[in-house]
Design a protein around this motif. Sequence first.
Motif, PDB file in Angstrom:
ATOM      1  N   ILE A   1     -28.302 -39.888 -78.465  1.00 36.42           N
ATOM      2  CA  ILE A   1     -28.942 -40.967 -77.937  1.00 36.42           C
ATOM      3  C   ILE A   1     -28.188 -42.082 -79.183  1.00 36.42           C
ATOM      4  O   ILE A   1     -28.081 -43.320 -78.448  1.00 36.42           O
ATOM      5  CB  ILE A   1     -30.029 -40.449 -78.298  1.00 36.42           C
ATOM      6  N   ARG A   2     -28.140 -42.404 -80.279  1.00 37.95           N
ATOM      7  CA  ARG A   2     -28.515 -43.647 -80.963  1.00 37.95           C
ATOM      8  C   ARG A   2     -26.520 -44.684 -81.089  1.00 37.95           C
ATOM      9  O   ARG A   2     -27.017 -45.457 -80.525  1.00 37.95           O
ATOM     10  CB  ARG A   2     -28.805 -43.211 -82.357  1.00 37.95           C
ATOM     11  N   THR A   3     -26.259 -42.924 -80.718  1.00 40.53           N
ATOM     12  CA  THR A   3     -24.357 -43.905 -81.538  1.00 40.53           C
ATOM     13  C   THR A   3     -23.729 -44.186 -79.386  1.00 40.53           C
ATOM     14  O   THR A   3     -23.149 -44.949 -79.728  1.00 40.53           O
ATOM     15  CB  THR A   3     -23.668 -42.376 -82.201  1.00 40.53           C
ATOM     16  N   LEU A   4     -23.749 -42.862 -79.246  1.00 38.96           N
ATOM     17  CA  LEU A   4     -23.544 -43.276 -77.210  1.00 38.96           C
ATOM     18  C   LEU A   4     -24.549 -44.104 -76.374  1.00 38.96           C
ATOM     19  O   LEU A   4     -24.058 -44.509 -75.283  1.00 38.96           O
ATOM     20  CB  LEU A   4     -23.285 -42.176 -76.763  1.00 38.96           C
ATOM     21  N   ALA A   5     -25.790 -45.376 -77.575  1.00 38.84           N
ATOM     22  CA  ALA A   5     -26.491 -46.083 -76.464  1.00 38.84           C
ATOM     23  C   ALA A   5     -26.649 -45.655 -75.751  1.00 38.84           C
ATOM     24  O   ALA A   5     -27.228 -45.920 -74.674  1.00 38.84           O
ATOM     25  CB  ALA A   5     -25.836 -47.296 -76.181  1.00 38.84           C
ATOM     26  N   LEU A   6     -27.334 -44.120 -75.056  1.00 38.54           N
ATOM     27  CA  LEU A   6     -28.554 -43.683 -74.690  1.00 38.54           C
ATOM     28  C   LEU A   6     -29.968 -44.743 -74.706  1.00 38.54           C
ATOM     29  O   LEU A   6     -30.294 -44.798 -75.621  1.00 38.54           O
ATOM     30  CB  LEU A   6     -28.678 -42.045 -74.361  1.00 38.54           C
ATOM     31  N   ASP A   7     -31.079 -44.107 -73.498  1.00 36.40           N
ATOM     32  CA  ASP A   7     -31.548 -44.845 -73.649  1.00 36.40           C
ATOM     33  C   ASP A   7     -32.896 -44.130 -74.295  1.00 36.40           C
ATOM     34  O   ASP A   7     -32.972 -42.792 -73.673  1.00 36.40           O
ATOM     35  CB  ASP A   7     -32.527 -45.927 -72.381  1.00 36.40           C
ATOM     36  N   PRO A   8     -33.437 -44.205 -75.898  1.00 34.58           N
ATOM     37  CA  PRO A   8     -33.873 -43.623 -76.093  1.00 34.58           C
ATOM     38  C   PRO A   8     -35.553 -43.026 -75.645  1.00 34.58           C
ATOM     39  O   PRO A   8     -35.466 -41.525 -75.608  1.00 34.58           O
ATOM     40  CB  PRO A   8     -34.108 -44.546 -77.479  1.00 34.58           C
TER      41      PRO A   8
END
Length: 577
Positions: free
Chosen positions: A216-223
């Motif tokens: 989620i953090r590195t592949l830019a997903l909405d947390p």
Amino acid sequence: MHIATKSDWPDLKPMPASYEDMKIELHFNAAHMHNLRRGFVPSDQNEKWFLYFEDNILHIHRSWTGIKMYEVVFDDDGDGGVARRVRINLGPDYGGTRDDAWNTLLDVLSYYASDEAHQPHESSFVSALKEATQPGYLGSPSVIMELITPYFWRILCKELPKYCSGLDALPDYEPASFSDVLSANERIASVLSGADESFHGLEAWRTEQGLGKAVIRTLALDPDWYADENLHCILSEGLAGLSTAIAKIIADWANDSSPHNLNALFEFVAVLREFTASVILGTHTLYFPDVTLSDFTWANRSRFMQRDEEAGNCLVPEENPEDFDEVPIEESQQSSFKKLLRELEALDVELEEDDALEDEEEVLQPGPPVHPRCDDNGNPAKLAHPSTPTALWTWQDPESIAIVIPDGPMPSELAAIPFASWDDAPTDHAGWQRLAEQHPVEEPDLNLPKGKKAAAGVVIVEDDGRVWAVAPSNAYGGYQATFPKGTYSPGTSLQAAAIREAYEEAGLRVQLTRFLVDVPRSTSYTRYYLARRISGHPGDMGWESQAVMLIPIDRLPEILTHKNDAPIIKAVQAMLS
């Protein structure tokens, strides 16, 4: 024999205020209670739980974080004991559902009550060394590279023809479709989320809280959007984001005013592949500190290429026939962007002319990413990987698997039984019970084991010999496909529950024909019935299903692969053979 105490583990957290208090009744014999009273002190990082027993309360903490997840209150029961109440941590540190937490608790109690949990174990170093030398070890960079490289290669093979000619000269080049990319995506997500038993290792890392948060953090997903999703969903969505990023890189490369150097493009995508592998391995903070997917743009490539030259490859995979780090291409095969577009347009015209000479084929696309029906709380039901329907002719072919998605098209009838929405389906428990009492079937008494919940399922057999199944939304519970089933409600019968589940999960109105089999599960004891379809429309499936299928009976083991469905398939094949 050491008895665990609170002081045996550092930084233990108290139960948060957001716990849920449940009354339960779980019985344990004297030997099992003896083991639970001993508690458990982990000896290495692979042991996830710390337990200690104090004042008739079993305190259960996650060993890595010290977070308290459960407090189980016991009463003496002769020589043994009985668990009467449990407090479950459902706070933000958990992130799962109530049912997930309950199932985990049952597994923890079962394991630590056994003698196996308290046997001497070999050192974690020896265990880790043994595991690392086995094939399919997911802590090996070469295994991860071998797993993810086909995905990157298929994306390249899908996107490059839009901008580049002469690709047939590339080693191992094959035209790739969206379905090919999606299949490779599913392969990676399934392996890393534990669906393929031939792969192993890093189990403590491959969780929603470990690898899931890193993705989620590195592949830019909405947390916020993915906070409650399972690992498979998070991985698949992260990989989909990678596909989009690579497509954008290729487009920017093709639009670049500098001469098109295919090797330069491949080298940059190879760095992105190394970054992805480091995220999966949990080494990204070392090799790619403070880097996310959004940093990988064609305009920003010099930053990574310079770093790669200075540091060398951070991950050195074994040779792979599908590797694309160094793929030569002749200067004559390079084209300007406008010329490439003209060539692609000409090719499209040729393909359209060829298609006109062939029989018309249906173009099948996956369904929408949000289910048309909201969940039980009125919230949108997101679908990480919407199912793809089959062509309409598959419904008429008894040898074919037929699939419909929510509100998808269907033939008007099958075997002279129309497909029509059940507009006056019952809306309360009493209505389902009245319906079940119209055509009851004989059945044995249900011998419900202690601590188990009663549930009902239904195997619906079509006149052409095929069997109806559902694809749970987002493969809930690890089921890619299964039979309709669910718990029954007080005041109704298991037969009423089976009829209700057939409608809610598959959109079908059924009539039960006979008792089939009883199947024990981890928390439930499920009775299955045979049934026949008398009405309904599978496109009306509820939010819990993202597709409804009609499957030849001999292909059920191929499609319904969860181990819990094996005894049901065996029973129905034996009964119908």
